[in-house]
Design a protein around this motif. Sequence first.
Motif, mmCIF file in Angstrom:
data_model
loop_
_atom_site.group_PDB
_atom_site.id
_atom_site.type_symbol
_atom_site.label_atom_id
_atom_site.label_comp_id
_atom_site.label_asym_id
_atom_site.label_seq_id
_atom_site.Cartn_x
_atom_site.Cartn_y
_atom_site.Cartn_z
ATOM 1 N N ARG A 1 -142.995 84.185 41.387
ATOM 2 C CA ARG A 1 -141.650 84.018 40.848
ATOM 3 C C ARG A 1 -141.314 82.534 40.730
ATOM 4 N NH1 ARG A 1 -142.466 88.127 39.280
ATOM 5 N NH2 ARG A 1 -141.397 90.126 39.533
ATOM 6 N N ILE A 2 -140.596 82.226 39.686
ATOM 7 C CA ILE A 2 -140.226 80.838 39.438
ATOM 8 C C ILE A 2 -138.930 80.828 38.634
ATOM 9 C CG2 ILE A 2 -141.532 80.710 37.288
ATOM 10 C CD1 ILE A 2 -142.230 77.813 38.004
ATOM 11 N N ASN A 3 -138.107 79.815 38.849
ATOM 12 C CA ASN A 3 -136.870 79.673 38.085
ATOM 13 C C ASN A 3 -137.117 78.824 36.852
ATOM 14 O OD1 ASN A 3 -135.264 81.122 39.961
ATOM 15 N ND2 ASN A 3 -135.116 79.286 41.246
ATOM 16 N N ARG A 4 -136.507 79.201 35.761
ATOM 17 C CA ARG A 4 -136.640 78.426 34.535
ATOM 18 C C ARG A 4 -135.833 77.139 34.622
ATOM 19 N NH1 ARG A 4 -134.821 80.337 29.134
ATOM 20 N NH2 ARG A 4 -135.296 78.150 28.749
ATOM 21 N N PRO B 1 -153.510 80.370 24.348
ATOM 22 C CA PRO B 1 -152.225 79.830 24.806
ATOM 23 C C PRO B 1 -151.446 80.800 25.680
ATOM 24 C CG PRO B 1 -152.010 80.656 22.585
ATOM 25 C CD PRO B 1 -153.466 80.801 22.944
ATOM 26 N N GLY B 2 -151.866 82.068 25.716
ATOM 27 C CA GLY B 2 -151.082 83.112 26.355
ATOM 28 C C GLY B 2 -150.936 83.067 27.862
ATOM 29 N N PRO B 3 -151.996 82.750 28.649
ATOM 30 C CA PRO B 3 -151.876 82.849 30.111
ATOM 31 C C PRO B 3 -150.694 82.117 30.737
ATOM 32 C CG PRO B 3 -154.167 82.672 29.515
ATOM 33 C CD PRO B 3 -153.396 82.509 28.233
ATOM 34 N N PRO B 4 -150.450 80.831 30.448
ATOM 35 C CA PRO B 4 -149.301 80.182 31.086
ATOM 36 C C PRO B 4 -147.966 80.758 30.638
ATOM 37 C CG PRO B 4 -150.282 78.736 29.446
ATOM 38 C CD PRO B 4 -151.221 79.880 29.624
ATOM 39 N N TYR C 1 -145.318 82.502 33.201
ATOM 40 C CA TYR C 1 -143.983 81.913 33.263
ATOM 41 C C TYR C 1 -142.915 82.942 32.923
ATOM 42 C CZ TYR C 1 -140.395 78.285 32.596
ATOM 43 O OH TYR C 1 -139.269 77.493 32.682
ATOM 44 N N PHE C 2 -143.112 83.675 31.845
ATOM 45 C CA PHE C 2 -142.118 84.660 31.431
ATOM 46 C C PHE C 2 -142.019 85.813 32.421
ATOM 47 C CE2 PHE C 2 -142.458 83.510 26.636
ATOM 48 C CZ PHE C 2 -141.662 82.403 26.874
ATOM 49 N N THR C 3 -143.159 86.230 32.950
ATOM 50 C CA THR C 3 -143.143 87.290 33.947
ATOM 51 C C THR C 3 -142.491 86.805 35.235
ATOM 52 O OG1 THR C 3 -145.183 88.213 33.033
ATOM 53 C CG2 THR C 3 -144.556 88.937 35.242
ATOM 54 N N LYS D 1 -137.427 89.719 29.603
ATOM 55 C CA LYS D 1 -137.603 91.034 29.012
ATOM 56 C C LYS D 1 -138.760 91.027 28.026
ATOM 57 C CE LYS D 1 -132.774 92.535 29.349
ATOM 58 N NZ LYS D 1 -131.589 92.990 28.583
ATOM 59 N N LYS D 2 -139.445 92.174 27.913
ATOM 60 C CA LYS D 2 -140.650 92.233 27.086
ATOM 61 C C LYS D 2 -140.341 91.945 25.606
ATOM 62 C CE LYS D 2 -140.817 97.165 25.928
ATOM 63 N NZ LYS D 2 -141.691 98.350 25.808
ATOM 64 N N GLU D 3 -139.120 92.291 25.136
ATOM 65 C CA GLU D 3 -138.765 91.998 23.747
ATOM 66 C C GLU D 3 -138.707 90.500 23.500
ATOM 67 O OE1 GLU D 3 -137.370 96.037 24.751
ATOM 68 O OE2 GLU D 3 -137.097 94.076 25.706
ATOM 69 N N VAL D 4 -138.102 89.761 24.436
ATOM 70 C CA VAL D 4 -138.009 88.305 24.314
ATOM 71 C C VAL D 4 -139.384 87.675 24.502
ATOM 72 C CG1 VAL D 4 -136.979 86.208 25.275
ATOM 73 C CG2 VAL D 4 -135.626 88.302 25.106
ATOM 74 N N LEU D 5 -140.162 88.207 25.445
ATOM 75 C CA LEU D 5 -141.517 87.703 25.672
ATOM 76 C C LEU D 5 -142.331 87.821 24.396
ATOM 77 C CD1 LEU D 5 -143.774 88.514 28.748
ATOM 78 C CD2 LEU D 5 -144.698 88.502 26.439
ATOM 79 N N ARG D 6 -142.305 88.991 23.796
ATOM 80 C CA ARG D 6 -143.113 89.212 22.601
ATOM 81 C C ARG D 6 -142.666 88.331 21.444
ATOM 82 N NH1 ARG D 6 -143.690 94.399 18.585
ATOM 83 N NH2 ARG D 6 -141.485 93.967 18.298
#
Length: 242
Positions: free
Chosen positions: A117-120, A142-145, A149-151, A156-161
Amino acid sequence: MTGVFIFILIIFIASTLQTSTGFGFSIMATPFLLLLFQPAEAIQINLILSLLISIALIWKIRESINYELMRKLIAGSLAGVPAGLLIFKSIDDLTTFNIVVSIILLVLTLLLILRFRINRTPLRDYLIGGISGILTTSIGMPGPPLLLYFTGTDTKKEVLRSTTLAFYLFIYLISLITQLIFTGTDSVIWKSSLYAIPVVFLGLLAGQYLFNWVNQRIFTIFTYFLLTFTGLYLLINSIFFR
């Protein structure tokens, strides 16, 4: 014929995951394409097809994009792209390259399972963009970081995608241009990419269906499985079957 079938299968599954999860193409395609192509070829095929996917999807998912975050990711990635190119050009051993990719995936998966967990913060937004830029030009992923970060911030998965796809539209284009200028290209890359286009669009249709069906819990479990399987497969293959 076996190689062609494997190539088609990789592209179909990866494009399906890209549409349904927002990150799946590069994470799935790059490690397995490395088993069929040289690193430069695998990375450029990935960049070309990922760019195509982003273009195809961006209009439909634009309303869920976090534009402020995307701008920070892009700004950070501009510093990461040249650094990633230097890393790529310094790796001349395919086995080492594959092992590095697999370790990145497995470490990412472990952090996700441990519920990292991390704060934005604005600084972290820029930093994640920079790391993503490095990984795009160095290993085509580019996806792993972004996923971590998003997780870690419970995005939310909609914003992530949508936000990752919008960011990919930029980073894949810049990375592809950089690769073409500084490492060159060949006919195998472009012919393979051309043959893969119909398969990509079939995957997009399948992925959109899955996105509407998959809930957040299944989405998370599938993410762990995908990353673990891909990382272990590439690592074992690189060490014992080189």
